[in-house]
Design a protein around this motif. Structure first.
Motif, mmCIF file in Angstrom:
data_model
loop_
_atom_site.group_PDB
_atom_site.id
_atom_site.type_symbol
_atom_site.label_atom_id
_atom_site.label_comp_id
_atom_site.label_asym_id
_atom_site.label_seq_id
_atom_site.Cartn_x
_atom_site.Cartn_y
_atom_site.Cartn_z
ATOM 1 N N ALA A 66 0.834 -1.206 0.000
ATOM 2 C CA ALA A 66 0.000 0.000 0.000
ATOM 3 C C ALA A 66 0.869 1.258 0.000
ATOM 4 O O ALA A 66 0.590 2.217 -0.731
ATOM 5 C CB ALA A 66 -0.936 -0.005 1.202
ATOM 6 N N ILE A 67 1.920 1.248 0.804
ATOM 7 C CA ILE A 67 2.830 2.405 0.857
ATOM 8 C C ILE A 67 3.519 2.593 -0.489
ATOM 9 O O ILE A 67 3.587 3.701 -1.031
ATOM 10 C CB ILE A 67 3.855 2.231 1.996
ATOM 11 C CG1 ILE A 67 3.157 2.307 3.348
ATOM 12 C CG2 ILE A 67 4.968 3.275 1.884
ATOM 13 C CD1 ILE A 67 4.026 1.874 4.517
ATOM 14 N N VAL A 71 3.387 5.691 -3.465
ATOM 15 C CA VAL A 71 4.565 6.362 -4.033
ATOM 16 C C VAL A 71 4.557 6.261 -5.554
ATOM 17 O O VAL A 71 4.788 7.254 -6.257
ATOM 18 C CB VAL A 71 5.858 5.746 -3.437
ATOM 19 C CG1 VAL A 71 7.083 6.249 -4.158
ATOM 20 C CG2 VAL A 71 5.953 6.026 -1.950
ATOM 21 N N VAL A 72 4.273 5.086 -6.076
ATOM 22 C CA VAL A 72 4.256 4.895 -7.525
ATOM 23 C C VAL A 72 3.153 5.735 -8.166
ATOM 24 O O VAL A 72 3.366 6.363 -9.208
ATOM 25 C CB VAL A 72 4.090 3.393 -7.877
ATOM 26 C CG1 VAL A 72 3.804 3.195 -9.356
ATOM 27 C CG2 VAL A 72 5.334 2.609 -7.480
ATOM 28 N N MET A 73 1.995 5.755 -7.556
ATOM 29 C CA MET A 73 0.886 6.533 -8.117
ATOM 30 C C MET A 73 1.202 8.029 -8.143
ATOM 31 O O MET A 73 0.832 8.733 -9.082
ATOM 32 C CB MET A 73 -0.411 6.269 -7.346
ATOM 33 C CG MET A 73 -0.936 4.860 -7.508
ATOM 34 S SD MET A 73 -1.066 4.314 -9.220
ATOM 35 C CE MET A 73 -2.424 5.271 -9.781
ATOM 36 N N GLY A 74 1.903 8.512 -7.132
ATOM 37 C CA GLY A 74 2.320 9.911 -7.131
ATOM 38 C C GLY A 74 3.265 10.204 -8.280
ATOM 39 O O GLY A 74 3.157 11.239 -8.947
ATOM 40 N N ILE A 76 3.457 8.504 -11.113
ATOM 41 C CA ILE A 76 2.708 8.390 -12.369
ATOM 42 C C ILE A 76 1.869 9.640 -12.600
ATOM 43 O O ILE A 76 1.748 10.128 -13.731
ATOM 44 C CB ILE A 76 1.838 7.111 -12.359
ATOM 45 C CG1 ILE A 76 2.744 5.885 -12.475
ATOM 46 C CG2 ILE A 76 0.811 7.129 -13.482
ATOM 47 C CD1 ILE A 76 2.036 4.566 -12.319
ATOM 48 N N ALA A 77 1.297 10.193 -11.542
ATOM 49 C CA ALA A 77 0.523 11.438 -11.683
ATOM 50 C C ALA A 77 1.419 12.569 -12.177
ATOM 51 O O ALA A 77 1.022 13.360 -13.046
ATOM 52 C CB ALA A 77 -0.120 11.806 -10.351
ATOM 53 N N ALA A 78 2.647 12.649 -11.655
ATOM 54 C CA ALA A 78 3.584 13.678 -12.118
ATOM 55 C C ALA A 78 3.940 13.450 -13.581
ATOM 56 O O ALA A 78 4.072 14.408 -14.361
ATOM 57 C CB ALA A 78 4.843 13.664 -11.253
ATOM 58 N N MET A 79 4.074 12.203 -13.980
ATOM 59 C CA MET A 79 4.384 11.871 -15.362
ATOM 60 C C MET A 79 3.220 12.252 -16.281
ATOM 61 O O MET A 79 3.426 12.788 -17.377
ATOM 62 C CB MET A 79 4.674 10.370 -15.450
ATOM 63 C CG MET A 79 5.452 9.944 -16.640
ATOM 64 S SD MET A 79 5.971 8.248 -16.385
ATOM 65 C CE MET A 79 5.514 7.578 -17.933
ATOM 66 N N GLN A 80 1.996 11.996 -15.842
ATOM 67 C CA GLN A 80 0.832 12.359 -16.641
ATOM 68 C C GLN A 80 0.698 13.872 -16.773
ATOM 69 O O GLN A 80 0.350 14.383 -17.838
ATOM 70 C CB GLN A 80 -0.437 11.773 -16.016
ATOM 71 C CG GLN A 80 -0.547 10.282 -16.176
ATOM 72 C CD GLN A 80 -1.718 9.701 -15.423
ATOM 73 O OE1 GLN A 80 -2.214 10.297 -14.468
ATOM 74 N NE2 GLN A 80 -2.167 8.524 -15.837
ATOM 75 N N THR A 81 0.991 14.592 -15.709
ATOM 76 C CA THR A 81 0.942 16.048 -15.759
ATOM 77 C C THR A 81 1.950 16.570 -16.773
ATOM 78 O O THR A 81 1.650 17.469 -17.573
ATOM 79 C CB THR A 81 1.222 16.641 -14.363
ATOM 80 O OG1 THR A 81 0.270 16.131 -13.443
ATOM 81 C CG2 THR A 81 1.161 18.157 -14.385
ATOM 82 N N ALA A 82 3.143 15.989 -16.765
ATOM 83 C CA ALA A 82 4.168 16.393 -17.728
ATOM 84 C C ALA A 82 3.745 16.035 -19.149
ATOM 85 O O ALA A 82 3.984 16.800 -20.088
ATOM 86 C CB ALA A 82 5.493 15.719 -17.383
ATOM 87 N N ALA A 83 3.081 14.879 -19.313
ATOM 88 C CA ALA A 83 2.633 14.464 -20.649
ATOM 89 C C ALA A 83 1.567 15.410 -21.183
ATOM 90 O O ALA A 83 1.542 15.723 -22.376
ATOM 91 C CB ALA A 83 2.098 13.040 -20.601
ATOM 92 N N THR A 98 12.836 4.964 -9.463
ATOM 93 C CA THR A 98 13.079 4.572 -8.070
ATOM 94 C C THR A 98 11.847 3.906 -7.487
ATOM 95 O O THR A 98 11.950 2.887 -6.799
ATOM 96 C CB THR A 98 13.455 5.809 -7.231
ATOM 97 O OG1 THR A 98 14.583 6.443 -7.823
ATOM 98 C CG2 THR A 98 13.785 5.414 -5.812
ATOM 99 N N SER A 99 10.692 4.448 -7.808
ATOM 100 C CA SER A 99 9.444 3.862 -7.319
ATOM 101 C C SER A 99 9.231 2.469 -7.881
ATOM 102 O O SER A 99 8.777 1.563 -7.184
ATOM 103 C CB SER A 99 8.256 4.748 -7.688
ATOM 104 O OG SER A 99 8.420 6.023 -7.139
ATOM 105 N N VAL A 100 9.559 2.284 -9.148
ATOM 106 C CA VAL A 100 9.402 0.969 -9.776
ATOM 107 C C VAL A 100 10.340 -0.036 -9.115
ATOM 108 O O VAL A 100 9.943 -1.161 -8.799
ATOM 109 C CB VAL A 100 9.647 1.058 -11.297
ATOM 110 C CG1 VAL A 100 9.766 -0.316 -11.925
ATOM 111 C CG2 VAL A 100 8.551 1.860 -11.959
ATOM 112 N N ILE A 101 11.573 0.359 -8.879
ATOM 113 C CA ILE A 101 12.536 -0.541 -8.230
ATOM 114 C C ILE A 101 12.078 -0.878 -6.813
ATOM 115 O O ILE A 101 12.136 -2.035 -6.389
ATOM 116 C CB ILE A 101 13.947 0.082 -8.249
ATOM 117 C CG1 ILE A 101 14.478 0.118 -9.680
ATOM 118 C CG2 ILE A 101 14.901 -0.700 -7.346
ATOM 119 C CD1 ILE A 101 15.744 0.912 -9.865
#
Length: 189
Positions: A66-67, A71-74, A76-83, A98-101
């Motif tokens: 869950a933790i 972190v990963v969702m945060g 991905i949200a930043a990545m979508q905002t940039a996209a 880093t989140s994926v690892i």
């Protein structure tokens, strides 16, 4: 013949091979009702042990995942905002490597815990079916005694799963970056 239709080994036949001229042994019919009844009885006799093992081995993995998912969702949200802004360089900067690892490491830890819990529950179930009731302490100590072996098996299985998933992960990654640049092929990917 035993209770389950297995022939006993004749005196001159230590391996118990059935000569070709004898009919094959008859095995008992597997009845779903019997299986469910045995399972319900097993769960009822060992309910406290089963719940304790589930809490001890499953809850830490659930909390960790869950933790890490947050972190990963945060990321991905930043990545979508940039996209959405169309800035490809910001997309790469926002990629949650880093989140994926950390997520992969968390899934390894979770797998080890789940397999340790399953092995512990299997020990409790087999002992109960054999007519030997074990205390929670005995069940947990037996499960933890084999923890290193179970951990090795869990890691090998997880590595195999990730190797099988690598082509799909690569396609998803390429598709994500291509879609972010409004490439039609990337959108299809």
């Amino acid at each position: 013949m035993s209770d389950y239709g297995y022939p006993s080994a004749p005196a001159g036949n230590p391996m118990g091979q059935v000569p070709m001229h004898q009919p094959p042994p008859v095995y008992p019919r597997l009845d779903v009702g019997d299986v469910l009844q045995t399972t319900a009885g097993l769960l009822g006799r060992n309910f406290v042990s089963f719940v304790a093992v589930a809490v001890i081995f499953a809850v830490p993995g659930v909390i960790l995942n869950a933790i890490l998912a947050k972190v990963v969702m945060g990321s991905i949200a930043a990545m979508q905002t940039a996209a959405m802004s169309g800035d490809f360089s910001r997309i790469l900067d926002a990629f949650p490597m880093t989140s994926v690892i950390l997520s992969i490491a968390g899934s390894f830890v979770n797998a080890v815990l789940v397999y340790m819990g399953m092995g512990t529950l299997m020990y409790a179930a087999v002992e109960s079916l054999a007519g030997r009731q074990r205390s929670i302490g005995e069940v947990l100590s037996h499960g933890l005694r084999y923890a290193p072996s179970v951990a090795v098996v869990a890691v090998v299985l997880m590595v195999a799963q990730y190797v099988v998933m690598l082509p799909g992960i690569a396609v998803i990654g390429i598709g994500t970056f291509a879609a972010a640049t409004a490439d039609a092929g990337g959108l299809m990917c």
